[in-house]
Design a protein around this motif. Structure first.
Motif, PDB file in Angstrom:
ATOM      1  N   PRO A  83       0.817  -1.219   0.000  1.00 50.13           N
ATOM      2  CA  PRO A  83       0.000   0.000   0.000  1.00 50.13           C
ATOM      3  C   PRO A  83       0.851   1.270   0.000  1.00 50.13           C
ATOM      4  O   PRO A  83       1.959   1.280   0.533  1.00 50.13           O
ATOM      5  CB  PRO A  83      -0.816  -0.112   1.293  1.00 50.13           C
ATOM      6  N   VAL A  84       0.307   2.324  -0.615  1.00 50.50           N
ATOM      7  CA  VAL A  84       0.976   3.623  -0.628  1.00 50.50           C
ATOM      8  C   VAL A  84       0.899   4.239   0.763  1.00 50.50           C
ATOM      9  O   VAL A  84       1.840   4.837   1.248  1.00 50.50           O
ATOM     10  CB  VAL A  84       0.266   4.566  -1.628  1.00 50.50           C
ATOM     11  N   SER A  85      -0.267   4.110   1.400  1.00 48.49           N
ATOM     12  CA  SER A  85      -0.357   4.615   2.768  1.00 48.49           C
ATOM     13  C   SER A  85      -1.230   3.714   3.617  1.00 48.49           C
ATOM     14  O   SER A  85      -2.193   3.122   3.129  1.00 48.49           O
ATOM     15  CB  SER A  85      -0.868   6.057   2.803  1.00 48.49           C
ATOM     16  N   LEU A  86      -0.845   3.617   4.878  1.00 49.36           N
ATOM     17  CA  LEU A  86      -1.608   2.886   5.887  1.00 49.36           C
ATOM     18  C   LEU A  86      -2.025   3.912   6.921  1.00 49.36           C
ATOM     19  O   LEU A  86      -1.169   4.588   7.488  1.00 49.36           O
ATOM     20  CB  LEU A  86      -0.729   1.826   6.561  1.00 49.36           C
ATOM     21  N   LEU A  87      -3.323   4.041   7.141  1.00 50.35           N
ATOM     22  CA  LEU A  87      -3.804   5.079   8.043  1.00 50.35           C
ATOM     23  C   LEU A  87      -4.511   4.430   9.223  1.00 50.35           C
ATOM     24  O   LEU A  87      -5.399   3.594   9.041  1.00 50.35           O
ATOM     25  CB  LEU A  87      -4.769   6.001   7.285  1.00 50.35           C
ATOM     26  N   ASN A  88      -4.106   4.829  10.410  1.00 50.60           N
ATOM     27  CA  ASN A  88      -4.778   4.315  11.595  1.00 50.60           C
ATOM     28  C   ASN A  88      -6.217   4.767  11.582  1.00 50.60           C
ATOM     29  O   ASN A  88      -6.494   5.949  11.438  1.00 50.60           O
ATOM     30  CB  ASN A  88      -4.108   4.866  12.856  1.00 50.60           C
ATOM     31  N   ALA A  89      -7.113   3.841  11.748  1.00 52.86           N
ATOM     32  CA  ALA A  89      -8.516   4.207  11.662  1.00 52.86           C
ATOM     33  C   ALA A  89      -9.269   3.658  12.862  1.00 52.86           C
ATOM     34  O   ALA A  89      -9.121   4.143  13.976  1.00 52.86           O
ATOM     35  CB  ALA A  89      -9.102   3.716  10.346  1.00 52.86           C
ATOM     36  N   HIS A  90     -10.032   2.615  12.635  1.00 55.08           N
ATOM     37  CA  HIS A  90     -10.966   2.151  13.664  1.00 55.08           C
ATOM     38  C   HIS A  90     -10.294   1.226  14.677  1.00 55.08           C
ATOM     39  O   HIS A  90      -9.226   0.675  14.434  1.00 55.08           O
ATOM     40  CB  HIS A  90     -12.129   1.428  12.986  1.00 55.08           C
ATOM     41  N   GLU A  91     -11.000   1.038  15.791  1.00 55.92           N
ATOM     42  CA  GLU A  91     -10.460   0.190  16.854  1.00 55.92           C
ATOM     43  C   GLU A  91     -10.863  -1.270  16.699  1.00 55.92           C
ATOM     44  O   GLU A  91     -10.490  -2.111  17.507  1.00 55.92           O
ATOM     45  CB  GLU A  91     -10.942   0.718  18.218  1.00 55.92           C
ATOM     46  N   ALA A  92     -11.655  -1.564  15.697  1.00 52.83           N
ATOM     47  CA  ALA A  92     -12.066  -2.952  15.439  1.00 52.83           C
ATOM     48  C   ALA A  92     -12.227  -3.089  13.929  1.00 52.83           C
ATOM     49  O   ALA A  92     -11.835  -2.197  13.178  1.00 52.83           O
ATOM     50  CB  ALA A  92     -13.365  -3.263  16.177  1.00 52.83           C
TER      51      ALA A  92
END
Length: 374
Positions: free
Chosen positions: A252-261
């Protein structure tokens, strides 16, 4: 959120989809369909939000969604897509794929076509052995389905037989599928891989494989950028949002922290793809905004219980390259807003069309926001 109306429906909602608008339509969408899961009696339902009798003083819409018609569905609704204005393709946990027709003259639903056990573990003819059909995507008249059995099926509406089956497309569960172009599809699986399949090729091998490095995190959802076919977003079990450029590299070009589940769905806005929406098991629904004027917005404009996070975000030449592929944090920032301040149970599905958002939850409710960008 003041502009959201809720409707409690006494069934857990697994899927919600706006009916597509006719090509030249200027008005917002008025009808949507839902499917349920984990109920003794699962249903496909058609709802209307187009009641102009319920307009408030400032022109805002006040009425709750009205049920127009519904029909029983065997098994959990695993996925659902409109084929056209009248037909909805539904994927079942039994492995069957059904096309339902919405008859608008008398507001009824009927099963128009059915492919029994399109997905199966043992033999298609045995009494048991159905494998869940986990994903469906339509490009009328073509319908592609994927399943727990690692199979890919290509159907054509109004044609009884399967057009094409790739039997051992994957040794793991396929969770979702999208069209990259009319002859190419992209699947995501339970070991963190994306695979591209060229339907013109007779060999049953993917033309490209991409993967999340390391943990083999199951991917649950995928969506393709509506204007730039090489940009793809995926979400998975760890709640991360991954953006991929399928022209380059295998990561992936970017990995973004998102949801907790688990992230259950990801959708680019179909006509305004600088905006992206994700929903999760953790009860949240996030609006990701990469439109360039974000930095001009003071954050105090976002009241009403929304939690807004600015974070620097990685673009080369803004006019040419999508903000989603950016890698220069100074160029612009991404704004993330949780649209559900008091989150409880899983948000299983969402859909956006024009200014309208619909989503469904395990709290047995559907929610509609008709002024998303107000």
């Amino acid at each position: 959120m003041e502009d959201v109306c809720a409707k409690f429906v006494s069934q857990k909602i697994s899927k919600a989809r706006w009916r597509p608008l006719p090509a030249a339509a200027l008005q917002p969408p008025e009808l949507f369909a839902t499917g349920s899961w984990d109920n003794e009696d699962n249903r496909i339902s058609i709802w209307s939000v187009g009641d102009l009798g319920n307009v408030g003083l400032n022109g805002e819409y006040q009425g709750e969604p009205q049920l127009l018609c519904d029909i029983r569905h065997d098994g959990d609704v695993m996925d659902m897509q409109f084929l056209d204005q009248e037909r909805i393709v539904v994927a079942s946990s039994t492995g069957t794929v059904t096309v339902f027709r919405h008859h608008q003259n008398n507001q009824t639903l009927s099963a128009n076509q059915r492919w029994e056990k399109a997905h199966y573990h043992v033999g298609q003819d045995t009494s048991c052995g159905g494998a869940a059909c986990t994903g469906v995507i339509c490009n009328n008249p073509e319908i592609v389905t994927v399943g727990e059995d690692g199979r890919i099926n290509l159907f054509r509406a109004d044609q009884k037989d399967t057009v094409r089956t790739i039997d051992n497309a994957d040794s793991s569960t396929l969770h979702a599928v999208t069209f990259l172009r009319t002859t190419e599809i992209l699947t995501v699986n339970s070991i963190g891989q994306l695979k591209i399949w060229d339907l013109r090729q007779q060999r049953n091998e993917p033309s490209q494989i991409f993967s999340l490095t390391g943990d083999r995190v199951p991917l649950h959802c995928v969506d393709r950028h509506p204007n730039q076919q090489h940009i793809v977003a995926t979400g998975g079990q760890d709640g991360m949002l991954s953006i991929w450029d399928i022209r380059q590299g295998t990561m992936p070009v970017s990995l973004l922290n998102a949801h907790e589940a688990e992230m259950w769905e990801v959708h680019f806005h179909p006509s305004n793809p600088d905006h992206l929406f994700t929903c999760s098991e953790d009860g949240s629904l996030w609006h990701w905004d990469t439109s360039t004027d974000v930095s001009d917005k003071p954050s105090f404009l976002h009241q009403g219980g929304r939690s807004t996070t600015y974070f620097s975000h990685n673009t080369i030449n803004q006019s040419v390259v999508s903000a989603w592929l950016s890698n220069d944090p100074t160029k612009d920032r991404m704004e993330i807003t949780n649209l559900i301040p008091n989150q409880t149970l899983s948000v299983n599905s969402l859909d956006i069309l024009g200014p309208c958002l619909v989503y469904g939850t395990d709290a047995e409710a559907i929610y509609v926001n008709r002024q998303l960008f107000a």
